[in-house]
Structure formats: C-alpha cells, structure tokens
Design a protein around this motif. Structure first.
Motif, PDB file in Angstrom:
ATOM      1  N   ALA A  54       0.761  -1.614  -0.235  1.00 65.07           N
ATOM      2  CA  ALA A  54       0.281   0.042  -0.647  1.00 65.07           C
ATOM      3  C   ALA A  54       0.610   1.637  -0.284  1.00 65.07           C
ATOM      4  O   ALA A  54       0.829   2.700  -0.515  1.00 65.07           O
ATOM      5  N   ARG A  55       2.094   1.120   0.914  1.00 65.57           N
ATOM      6  CA  ARG A  55       2.754   2.667   0.469  1.00 65.57           C
ATOM      7  C   ARG A  55       3.172   2.566  -0.636  1.00 65.57           C
ATOM      8  O   ARG A  55       3.393   4.031  -0.755  1.00 65.57           O
ATOM      9  N   ALA A  56       3.417   1.782  -1.931  1.00 66.09           N
ATOM     10  CA  ALA A  56       3.578   2.368  -3.185  1.00 66.09           C
ATOM     11  C   ALA A  56       2.689   3.674  -3.456  1.00 66.09           C
ATOM     12  O   ALA A  56       3.186   4.263  -4.960  1.00 66.09           O
ATOM     13  N   ALA A  57       1.845   3.362  -2.962  1.00 59.37           N
ATOM     14  CA  ALA A  57       0.192   4.255  -3.548  1.00 59.37           C
ATOM     15  C   ALA A  57       0.739   5.830  -3.588  1.00 59.37           C
ATOM     16  O   ALA A  57       0.176   6.661  -3.715  1.00 59.37           O
ATOM     17  N   GLY A  58       2.009   6.470  -2.048  1.00 57.60           N
ATOM     18  CA  GLY A  58       1.959   7.995  -1.818  1.00 57.60           C
ATOM     19  C   GLY A  58       1.478   8.017  -0.836  1.00 57.60           C
ATOM     20  O   GLY A  58       1.110   9.276  -0.848  1.00 57.60           O
ATOM     21  N   LYS A  59      -0.066   7.099  -0.156  1.00 54.14           N
ATOM     22  CA  LYS A  59      -1.104   7.385   0.966  1.00 54.14           C
ATOM     23  C   LYS A  59      -0.973   7.336   1.720  1.00 54.14           C
ATOM     24  O   LYS A  59       0.260   5.864   2.622  1.00 54.14           O
ATOM     25  N   PRO A  60      -1.283   8.241   3.040  1.00 50.53           N
ATOM     26  CA  PRO A  60      -1.435   7.534   4.643  1.00 50.53           C
ATOM     27  C   PRO A  60      -1.349   6.295   4.245  1.00 50.53           C
ATOM     28  O   PRO A  60      -3.085   6.106   3.225  1.00 50.53           O
ATOM     29  N   VAL A  61      -1.142   4.766   5.587  1.00 44.24           N
ATOM     30  CA  VAL A  61      -1.701   3.512   4.963  1.00 44.24           C
ATOM     31  C   VAL A  61      -3.334   3.478   6.231  1.00 44.24           C
ATOM     32  O   VAL A  61      -1.958   3.701   7.700  1.00 44.24           O
ATOM     33  N   VAL A  62      -3.713   2.914   5.917  1.00 42.37           N
ATOM     34  CA  VAL A  62      -5.152   2.276   6.953  1.00 42.37           C
ATOM     35  C   VAL A  62      -5.152   1.038   6.965  1.00 42.37           C
ATOM     36  O   VAL A  62      -5.056   0.168   6.064  1.00 42.37           O
ATOM     37  N   VAL A  63      -4.962   0.765   8.792  1.00 41.46           N
ATOM     38  CA  VAL A  63      -4.940  -0.748   8.902  1.00 41.46           C
ATOM     39  C   VAL A  63      -6.080  -1.202   9.466  1.00 41.46           C
ATOM     40  O   VAL A  63      -5.422  -0.284  10.403  1.00 41.46           O
ATOM     41  N   TYR A  64      -6.947  -2.390   9.691  1.00 42.97           N
ATOM     42  CA  TYR A  64      -7.835  -2.853  10.453  1.00 42.97           C
ATOM     43  C   TYR A  64      -8.689  -4.057  10.138  1.00 42.97           C
ATOM     44  O   TYR A  64      -9.300  -4.453   9.650  1.00 42.97           O
ATOM     45  N   PRO A  65      -7.447  -4.857  10.812  1.00 45.25           N
ATOM     46  CA  PRO A  65      -7.340  -6.583  10.423  1.00 45.25           C
ATOM     47  C   PRO A  65      -8.582  -6.820  11.104  1.00 45.25           C
ATOM     48  O   PRO A  65      -8.877  -6.446  12.262  1.00 45.25           O
TER      49      PRO A  65
END
Length: 303
Positions: A234-245
């Motif tokens: 996800a980091r490759a998109a250049g946006k903050p990463v959201v995580v909620y598994p």
C-alpha cells in the motif's frame, strides 16, 4: 477550526474504531438478517449510539457508520422504500456523531457483495458480471447521501476486486468527496499480496496514486498475519496507510459463524506503525477492549 483527518494523519497515527457489529452482538443484538448491523438503524438506533460511544470511550478517534450493508436494494427487500433508505443512511451519520461527538465520522461504504449477504465480499466473484459501470451505479447514491449527511470521509472498505476499487475511486472523483480505499487481501506463499479476486494488490493501490480525494489506502477484514506485506504494497501509492484487520478468526459464510482463535497482539500494532501505518484499528471480532490496547500502543509510540 477543527483539524481535518488528512491534517491529523500528516501529524501522526490516528486510532480507528473496531467492529461495530462485534460490539452490537456483544450487547445481545441479533444481526443474522441480510441487513446485518444496518437493521438497527431502523429498529434500535439507541443501540448504535451506545456502540459508537463504547469505542470512543476506548480511545477511537474515528467512528465508522452502521451503513456497511445498507443499500436501497437491501432495505427494499426488508420493506423500506428509497426515501426511507436515504433517511436511514443519513441517520447512520447522525448516530455516529451522537455516540462519538469528538470523533471524525467515516461513512462506511461496503462492497456490492455485502448486500448479497452471501460472503462474496471475500471472493469478489460478482465483479466481472456487474462490471465497473454497474458498480459505479450501485455505489453512487449511497456515497452521495453519506457525504451530504456530513461524513468527514467515506470508508470504501472490504473491497475484494480491482473493478470495484476502480468504480469507487471514479465515484469519489465524480462526487468530489474524501475517501479511504481499503482492500480485503490475502498473501500467497510467494509473498505477493492479492485481492480476494486474485489480482496483485500493488496494482490496485496504484490506482489511488495522484487521486486527490483519497486520504488513505490499505486493508481491512484481513488476517493480521498478512498485514505487514500489505502495508508494504500500500505504501507504494504514496498515501497514508490504513490498517484494520480482523482478530484472526475466520468467517464461515455457509455456517454463518466465526471459527478459529483471535491472534491480534500489541506487538503486531507496533510493527504496523513501524512499517508506516497511520490509521489503525480493527474490523470483525475486534471490540472496545482491543481498540483500547491499540490506542495505548499508539500513544506510547508517539512518545
């Protein structure tokens, strides 16, 4: 003036809430209908307020609305007309504000498969048949109502296929509303993170690069073990990463029950933060107690 969610994310990690249905079921509510937690928007709105309040008390800074499985077709099957459906979608935002008045409100936009209530959000098998145009037409009314009702961001979540991600991003641009894009992913033995439909997730995340309306990209409703690799993708998109598994338990759609054991650990959250996650919480089977631990972990990491 209140800080916007993108401004907050630029300053540091933000705590998401957990599974709304998880808290409602813990309070004794039957969510076995095709409407899932959205049924309570109509039948017991006070219960929804209480669930939001429980997560706010645990430290959640974002309240996600009970609209994941809310749609005109779904409510029509339950006897609610289009005007009534719009009113209930608006109510979902109002109830989140009432239960968590200091939180940012994320209008939940679940996938088309959630409305089918057959577990197909975990396969994305419908995507080829309905296509991007059909998916845009399906999502547009709900996204528009949630935005007009005052949601701070739309949580386009549990997205299982590239076609649906494309549709949601196109509608976000069309409507001019802030969104986060969250895929439900799996990580293969080869280490490649894929959508539930089987497409490389990195390519789907890349769709969001340069889209101004996207405030974050990442994953939800995923086994915690797959999070680190997905954060990297996800980091490759250049946006903050959201995580909620999820907690680590698995949903058996045929038996309509959860199986396995919870494996979400505080150390996992520290690792996600170190990898670059900025919007962190939980999905199914992650309740207020777990969110409180996530909030504590983030607070300690900020010191």
């Amino acid at each position: 003036m209140r800080t916007s969610l993108p401004e907050a994310l630029a300053a540091g990690p933000v705590v998401l809430d957990g599974g709304l249905a998880t808290e409602l079921e813990a309070a004794g509510h039957d969510l076995s209908s095709a409407l899932w937690s959205a049924r309570l928007l109509r039948d017991d709105p006070a219960a929804v307020v209480a669930a939001h309040a429980a997560y706010a008390a645990a430290g959640a800074q974002v309240a996600t609305t009970a609209s994941y499985q809310a749609s005109a077709p779904g409510f029509a099957a339950a006897g609610t007309d289009a005007a009534g459906t719009e009113a209930l979608l608006r109510r979902s935002v109002a109830l989140a504000r009432e239960g968590a008045p200091e939180a940012w409100v994320a209008g939940s936009v679940g996938p088309y498969g959630a409305v089918l209530a057959d577990g197909s959000e975990y396969t994305g098998g419908y995507a080829d048949g309905i296509g991007v145009r059909g998916l845009r037409e399906f999502h547009r009314p709900r996204m528009a109502v949630l935005a007009e009702a005052g949601a701070d961001v739309l949580a386009c979540e549990t997205v299982p296929a590239a076609a649906e991600a494309e549709a949601l991003l196109a509608e976000a641009v069309h409507l001019g509303v802030p969104v986060w894009l969250s895929l439900t992913t799996v990580t293969g033995d080869d280490g490649v993170v894929r959508t539930r439909r089987g497409e490389p997730a990195a390519g789907v995340f890349a769709m969001a690069a340069g889209v101004a309306e996207v405030v974050a990209v990442g994953l939800n409703c995923t086994d915690p073990a797959g999070v680190p690799a997905a954060v990297d993708a996800a980091r490759a998109a250049g946006k903050p990463v959201v995580v909620y598994p999820n907690s680590g338990e698995r949903w058996d759609a045929a038996a309509r029950r959860w199986t396995g054991s919870a494996v979400l650990r505080d150390g996992d959250v520290r690792a996600w933060l170190a990898a670059g996650a900025r919007l962190v919480g939980g999905c199914c089977r992650v309740g207020p107690a777990a969110v409180a631990r996530i909030a504590t972990t983030i607070s300690l990491a900020d010191r």
